[in-house]
Design a protein around this motif. Structure first.
Motif, short mmCIF file in Angstrom:
data_model
loop_
_atom_site.label_atom_id
_atom_site.label_comp_id
_atom_site.label_asym_id
_atom_site.label_seq_id
_atom_site.Cartn_x
_atom_site.Cartn_y
_atom_site.Cartn_z
N LEU A 251 26.98 -7.47 -5.19
CA LEU A 251 26.95 -7.11 -3.61
C LEU A 251 28.21 -5.54 -2.78
CD1 LEU A 251 24.78 -8.04 -1.14
CD2 LEU A 251 24.15 -6.48 -2.63
N GLY A 303 30.87 -8.71 2.86
CA GLY A 303 31.71 -9.06 4.09
C GLY A 303 33.13 -9.35 4.21
N VAL A 307 32.45 -16.44 5.30
CA VAL A 307 31.00 -16.57 6.07
C VAL A 307 30.31 -16.03 4.87
CG1 VAL A 307 29.59 -15.26 7.29
CG2 VAL A 307 31.96 -15.22 7.61
N TYR A 380 21.19 -14.36 8.63
CA TYR A 380 21.66 -13.83 7.55
C TYR A 380 21.00 -14.50 6.00
CZ TYR A 380 26.36 -12.89 8.09
OH TYR A 380 28.07 -12.11 8.97
N MET A 381 20.82 -13.39 5.00
CA MET A 381 19.82 -13.84 3.39
C MET A 381 18.11 -14.21 4.32
SD MET A 381 22.49 -15.89 1.90
CE MET A 381 22.93 -16.88 2.71
N ALA A 438 19.53 -7.60 3.90
CA ALA A 438 19.50 -7.25 5.22
C ALA A 438 19.67 -8.01 6.12
CB ALA A 438 17.82 -6.53 5.20
N1 SAH Z 1 30.27 -12.90 2.41
C1 SAH Z 1 29.30 -11.79 3.66
C2 SAH Z 1 27.56 -12.70 3.24
C3 SAH Z 1 27.25 -12.96 2.05
S1 SAH Z 1 25.51 -13.70 1.95
C4 SAH Z 1 29.40 -11.31 4.92
O1 SAH Z 1 30.40 -11.79 5.70
O2 SAH Z 1 28.95 -10.42 4.78
C5 SAH Z 1 24.58 -12.30 1.46
C6 SAH Z 1 23.73 -11.70 2.81
O3 SAH Z 1 24.84 -11.01 3.92
C7 SAH Z 1 22.61 -10.62 2.90
O4 SAH Z 1 21.25 -11.29 2.13
C8 SAH Z 1 22.47 -9.87 4.33
O5 SAH Z 1 22.15 -10.79 5.11
C9 SAH Z 1 23.71 -9.40 4.66
N2 SAH Z 1 24.33 -8.58 4.45
C10 SAH Z 1 25.45 -8.70 3.34
N3 SAH Z 1 25.83 -7.07 2.72
C11 SAH Z 1 24.66 -6.54 4.47
C12 SAH Z 1 24.59 -5.08 4.13
N4 SAH Z 1 25.68 -4.22 4.09
N5 SAH Z 1 23.69 -4.69 5.14
C13 SAH Z 1 22.78 -5.61 5.55
N6 SAH Z 1 22.73 -7.52 5.87
C14 SAH Z 1 23.88 -7.64 4.62
#
Ligand code: SAH
Length: 475
Positions: A251, A303, A307, A380-381, A438
């Motif tokens: 991502l 992110g 987390v 998440y996910m 999402a």
């Molecule tokens: N470490 C990351 C999470 C990784 S797991 C964090 O702290 O955000 C991946 C999940 O994070 C995705 O499936 C989604 O649920 C969420 N996520 C990450 N980026 C996102 C974004 N820009 N918008 C919405 N959900 C997001």
């Protein structure tokens, strides 16, 4: 990129400026700063240009312009107030293969002059493809304010020491490390404070020769933030720009990757749910191997790395191998999405705690029994599990009208915010064809999104499945 920014060495080279008004005067001044030999071609001249001619700083010809005037010159600037005269110069330059700038007329230019932040020898050029000089100047203002005024002195110091350092340290890679080490140390601050660093550098160089192990590899586990390239931390960006190898997740945006060094090796280690891809163990092994080889490795994660990021497994592997690491937090999806959708995650009347959970567990079971009214749930996910989530929460006694929001690609320019209520979560997911990444948010505070989702508000969708009233019977 429509124009390639390059820095031209014009010292002692002839350049032609057609026009003698105040605009031409500014261009002449810039060319003279770069040491060019300037000829001004114009019937009339400003006082300042006359003065320059008087001092022998510029050559002067009355004109009219002809194609032959280009012969001697490396580049030409057309700065008259007559468009057809400027056009004639541009066309002649095109035919003669001379680079030509026509003031305020990007369509006729084969080069444009950038806005400049000058900390000679450090020079920043800012351009907008000729489309918005106002924005270029605004960016220039920002850069001017962050670059120390004496940055040039630092650049000159490094320039003076290049030779001695080259003689003392063998290998480009080692020399680059030396300089990076110096720049990360006290020298810049000393220079900015007007001190002479000769002794510091001399001592560092002598010491460096004896140090071979001090620049062993290191791992930086860095959170890149949820999507917008502005949301990585300063520390994350610094370490990213120092790393020789970057292992990045699926991502991570190209804009964030652009903060890496130009010569850094970028390796994608993204895992796509449900598809065969590199395993976590392989990532751990690769990272350990690279750090052992003496590389500075940036493990860049979406992110916050701590987390739902499996950073725990990575740092265990590094620690087990006795390798050093640093961890830099990031803005997690829950914070990014809530902020960009105008949702407070806690609220003194509505929500006193936040549950972060995942829709994708090892055994495939999503357990939401912990979530109670008066809390905010962030899932998440697991977009595919939203139907189960709706059912489970309603079965657990949650009000079917509890506000929920799906934030898709939050904080990016593609962000969509779908605001609905629990009982229509599955329908909304289907109707808007939600796809990962999402984040699902559930709770009383989530209703804020309907009024305060401020980022890309045109992509805020409020979904209410109004049941159609029964048809009145016509008798
Ligand atoms: N470490 C990351 C999470 C990784 S797991 C964090 O702290 O955000 C991946 C999940 O994070 C995705 O499936 C989604 O649920 C969420 N996520 C990450 N980026 C996102 C974004 N820009 N918008 C919405 N959900 C997001």
């Amino acid at each position: 990129m429509e124009y390639l920014p390059i820095f031209a060495q014009l010292k002692g080279r002839s350049c032609l400026v057609v026009g003698g008004g105040s605009v031409a005067e500014r261009k002449v001044a810039q060319l003279l700063l770069a040491g060019a030999r300037v000829t001004v071609l114009s019937k009339e001249m400003t006082e300042r240009l006359k003065e320059l001619r008087g001092k022998g700083k510029i050559k002067y010809e009355v004109g009219p312009f002809s194609r032959a005037d280009l012969a001697e010159n490396w580049l030409v600037i057309a700065a008259t107030d007559n468009r057809s005269a400027n056009k004639e110069v541009a066309e002649a330059a095109e035919a003669e293969r001379r680079l030509c700038n026509v003031v305020d007329d990007p369509a006729l230019c084969s080069f444009i002059m950038p806005a400049i932040v000058d900390r000679d020898p450090i020079t920043v050029a800012i351009g907008s493809n000729g489309q918005s000089p106002v924005i270029s100047r605004w960016v220039k203002g920002i850069i001017e304010s962050v670059l120390p005024a004496r940055l040039g002195a630092l650049g000159r110091l490094v320039g003076r020491w290049r030779g001695p350092v080259r003689r003392a340290i063998e290998g480009t890679e080692q020399r680059r490390r030396f300089w990076e080490h110096m720049i990360a140390g006290p020298i810049p601050e000393q220079i900015f404070a007007g001190q002479d660093c000769t002794n510091t550098l001399d001592a560092a160089l002598k010491q460096w020769k004896g140090e071979t192990d001090s620049h062993a590899g290191q791992a930086y586990i860095v959170g890149a933030g949820p999507g917008s390239p502005d949301l990585i931390t300063l520390r994350g960006r610094q370490l990213l720009s120092q790393a020789e190898v970057v292992l990045y997740d699926r991502l991570i945006s190209t804009e964030v990757l652009a903060y890496a060094r130009r010569d850094a090796e970028l390796i994608s280690v993204g895992k796509t749910p449900g598809q065969p891809s590199i395993t976590q163990k392989q990532i751990n092994r690769l990272m350990v191997q690279l750090v052992k080889e003496g590389k500075r490795v940036c493990r860049l994660k979406g992110g916050d790395p701590m987390v739902f990021g499996r950073a725990g497994e990575e740092l265990e592997a590094l620690a087990e191998a006795g390798l050093p690491f640093q961890i830099v937090p990031g803005v997690s999806a829950v914070e990014g999405c809530a902020a960009y959708a105008g949702i407070p995650l806690t609220h003194r009347d509505m929500a006193h705690s936040v549950i972060l959970t995942t829709g994708q567990t090892q055994d495939g079971v999503v357990d939401l029994s912990e979530f109670k009214p008066g809390q905010t749930l962030a899932l998440y996910m697991g977009v595919a599990k939203y139907t189960d989530v709706e059912k489970q929460l309603i079965d657990n006694g949650h009000d079917p009208n509890t506000p929920v929001v799906i934030v898709e690609r939050g904080t990016t320019t593609e962000q969509r915010v779908i605001a609905t209520v629990l009982k229509t979560l599955a329908k909304a997911t289907k109707k808007f064809e939600i796809s990962p990444p999402a984040l699902l948010l559930v709770g009383e505070t989530i209703r804020y999104a309907e009024r305060y989702s401020w980022f890309a508000p045109e992509r805020l969708m409020i979904f209410r499945d109004e049941e159609k009233p029964p048809l009145a019977r016509v008798c």
